[in-house]
Design a protein around this motif. Structure first.
Motif, PDB file in Angstrom:
ATOM      1  N   MET A   1       0.842  -1.187   0.000  1.00  0.00           N
ATOM      2  CA  MET A   1       0.000   0.000   0.000  1.00  0.00           C
ATOM      3  C   MET A   1       0.882   1.244   0.000  1.00  0.00           C
ATOM      4  N   SER A   2       0.563   2.209  -0.782  1.00  0.00           N
ATOM      5  CA  SER A   2       1.435   3.355  -0.943  1.00  0.00           C
ATOM      6  C   SER A   2       1.144   4.418   0.112  1.00  0.00           C
ATOM      7  N   GLU A   3       1.907   5.490   0.056  1.00  0.00           N
ATOM      8  CA  GLU A   3       1.802   6.530   1.066  1.00  0.00           C
ATOM      9  C   GLU A   3       0.429   7.191   1.088  1.00  0.00           C
ATOM     10  N   ASP A   4      -0.207   7.259  -0.089  1.00  0.00           N
ATOM     11  CA  ASP A   4      -1.467   8.008  -0.097  1.00  0.00           C
ATOM     12  C   ASP A   4      -2.571   7.286   0.669  1.00  0.00           C
ATOM     13  N   ALA A   5      -2.267   6.047   1.057  1.00  0.00           N
ATOM     14  CA  ALA A   5      -3.220   5.381   1.948  1.00  0.00           C
ATOM     15  C   ALA A   5      -3.258   6.094   3.295  1.00  0.00           C
ATOM     16  N   ARG A   6      -2.229   6.820   3.561  1.00  0.00           N
ATOM     17  CA  ARG A   6      -2.120   7.468   4.864  1.00  0.00           C
ATOM     18  C   ARG A   6      -2.681   8.894   4.861  1.00  0.00           C
ATOM     19  N   THR A   7      -3.433   9.247   3.812  1.00  0.00           N
ATOM     20  CA  THR A   7      -4.083  10.551   3.826  1.00  0.00           C
ATOM     21  C   THR A   7      -5.236  10.549   4.807  1.00  0.00           C
ATOM     22  N   ASP A   8      -5.413   9.398   5.442  1.00  0.00           N
ATOM     23  CA  ASP A   8      -6.502   9.219   6.376  1.00  0.00           C
ATOM     24  C   ASP A   8      -6.117   9.841   7.700  1.00  0.00           C
ATOM     25  N   GLY A   9      -6.312  11.142   7.807  1.00  0.00           N
ATOM     26  CA  GLY A   9      -5.868  11.852   9.000  1.00  0.00           C
ATOM     27  C   GLY A   9      -6.736  11.536  10.196  1.00  0.00           C
ATOM     28  N   PRO A  10      -6.290  11.984  11.369  1.00  0.00           N
ATOM     29  CA  PRO A  10      -7.041  11.702  12.587  1.00  0.00           C
ATOM     30  C   PRO A  10      -8.457  12.282  12.550  1.00  0.00           C
ATOM     31  N   SER A  11      -8.650  13.405  11.823  1.00  0.00           N
ATOM     32  CA  SER A  11      -9.982  13.999  11.856  1.00  0.00           C
ATOM     33  C   SER A  11     -11.008  13.068  11.221  1.00  0.00           C
ATOM     34  N   ARG A  12     -10.613  12.406  10.126  1.00  0.00           N
ATOM     35  CA  ARG A  12     -11.546  11.477   9.495  1.00  0.00           C
ATOM     36  C   ARG A  12     -11.817  10.278  10.412  1.00  0.00           C
ATOM     37  N   ARG A  13     -10.748   9.738  10.982  1.00  0.00           N
ATOM     38  CA  ARG A  13     -10.924   8.606  11.907  1.00  0.00           C
ATOM     39  C   ARG A  13     -11.828   9.012  13.064  1.00  0.00           C
ATOM     40  N   ASN A  14     -11.538  10.209  13.621  1.00  0.00           N
ATOM     41  CA  ASN A  14     -12.352  10.663  14.748  1.00  0.00           C
ATOM     42  C   ASN A  14     -13.805  10.815  14.346  1.00  0.00           C
ATOM     43  N   PHE A  15     -13.996  11.403  13.174  1.00  0.00           N
ATOM     44  CA  PHE A  15     -15.368  11.585  12.715  1.00  0.00           C
ATOM     45  C   PHE A  15     -16.074  10.240  12.599  1.00  0.00           C
TER      46      PHE A  15
END
Lengths: 64, 216
Positions: A1-15
């Protein structure tokens, strides 16, 4: 999985955690466990078209 | 028009690397997203069998809106048998000539089935390496097929889980423009009883997804 998989910032997870994804008990545990089991990719075949268990299951369940 | 088997496999750009990389665990939120999509796919591609109806009866959600919709679905399942739900499914989606609803992206976006939105979807599916089962004749832009593709992208049904960017791009192009509208219609359809909470689950999931994807 490439780096852009990590665009999932904490705000989205929190939401998503707060939005209430309807955390389910009982049947859904079984349902998702079943889905998870059915989603095993077939590692034996190479890249490209793979007939995973999920695909077979999907086909079966889509038939009348 | 029932079986929509729009799934085959995902092609990798760098397969060797993918094969060696350890499987990333699917986060709890993503597991729940995938489970919701998979449930919708199951119930929309075809009516539930007696066995899958039993599973639906066992659902019990939390106090969130989506959780309450799961609970409502479980009780709708508890008071009906598979045969009754099969008739409802037929009235909603198949009918004589046509059902009450035409659950295809192309119809919702253009007023006609098999239009440009279907062509665009097929092009995306080719890019992703996802093919439909040739034994199914229904267009791939059926809501059940699209929910199945989203479930597979999230949880890795076609290979490793798709990146969020890929999920978002698929959702924005093929799901967001019309799915909320379809689910709203399902919630209020004359023929719908068991399928009303299915519509609610779909609408709520689409709302959550739209908001969450905007945060990526």
């Amino acid at each position: 999985m490439s780096e852009d998989a990590r665009t999932d910032g904490p705000s989205r997870r929190n939401f998503l955690q707060l939005a209430g994804l309807g955390t389910v008990a009982g049947g859904v545990a079984a349902l998702s466990a079943g889905e998870a089991a059915a989603l095993e990719p077939d590692q034996a075949t190479g890249p490209g078209y793979r007939e995973t268990q999920h695909i077979k299951t999907y086909y079966d369940s889509a038939k009348f | 028009m029932v079986g929509v088997g729009a799934i085959a496999a995902r092609q990798y750009s760098s397969s060797a690397e993918q094969e060696l990389a350890p499987a990333e665990p699917v986060a709890e939120e993503d597991r729940l997203r995938a489970a919701a999509y998979a449930l919708l796919a199951r119930l929309l591609v075809r009516p539930p069998t007696a066995e899958s109806l039993d599973e639906v009866r066992g659902l019990s959600g939390d106090q969130s809106d989506l959780g309450q919709a799961y609970t409502a679905l479980a009780s709708a399942a508890a008071s009906r048998d598979a045969e009754t739900i099969g008739r409802e499914y037929h009235d909603l989606f198949i009918g004589v000539g046509r059902g009450e609803l035409l659950p295809y992206a192309s119809y919702y976006l253009t007023g006609f089935v098999n239009g440009k939105p279907l062509a665009a979807l097929r092009s995306t599916m080719r890019d992703l390496g996802i093919a439909r089962d040739p034994s199914f004749k229904d267009p791939e832009d059926h809501i059940g097929a699209l929910m199945g593709i989203m479930a597979g992208l999230i949880s890795g049904g076609f290979g490793p889980p798709a990146t969020l960017a890929t999920q978002r791009s698929f959702f924005d192009a093929h799901v967001a423009p019309w799915a909320t509208h379809l689910f709203g219609d399902l919630e209020t359809a004359k023929s719908a009883a068991f399928y009303r909470p299915v519509g609610t689950i779909g609408r709520l999931l689409m709302e959550i997804e739209e908001t969450a994807f905007r945060m990526t």
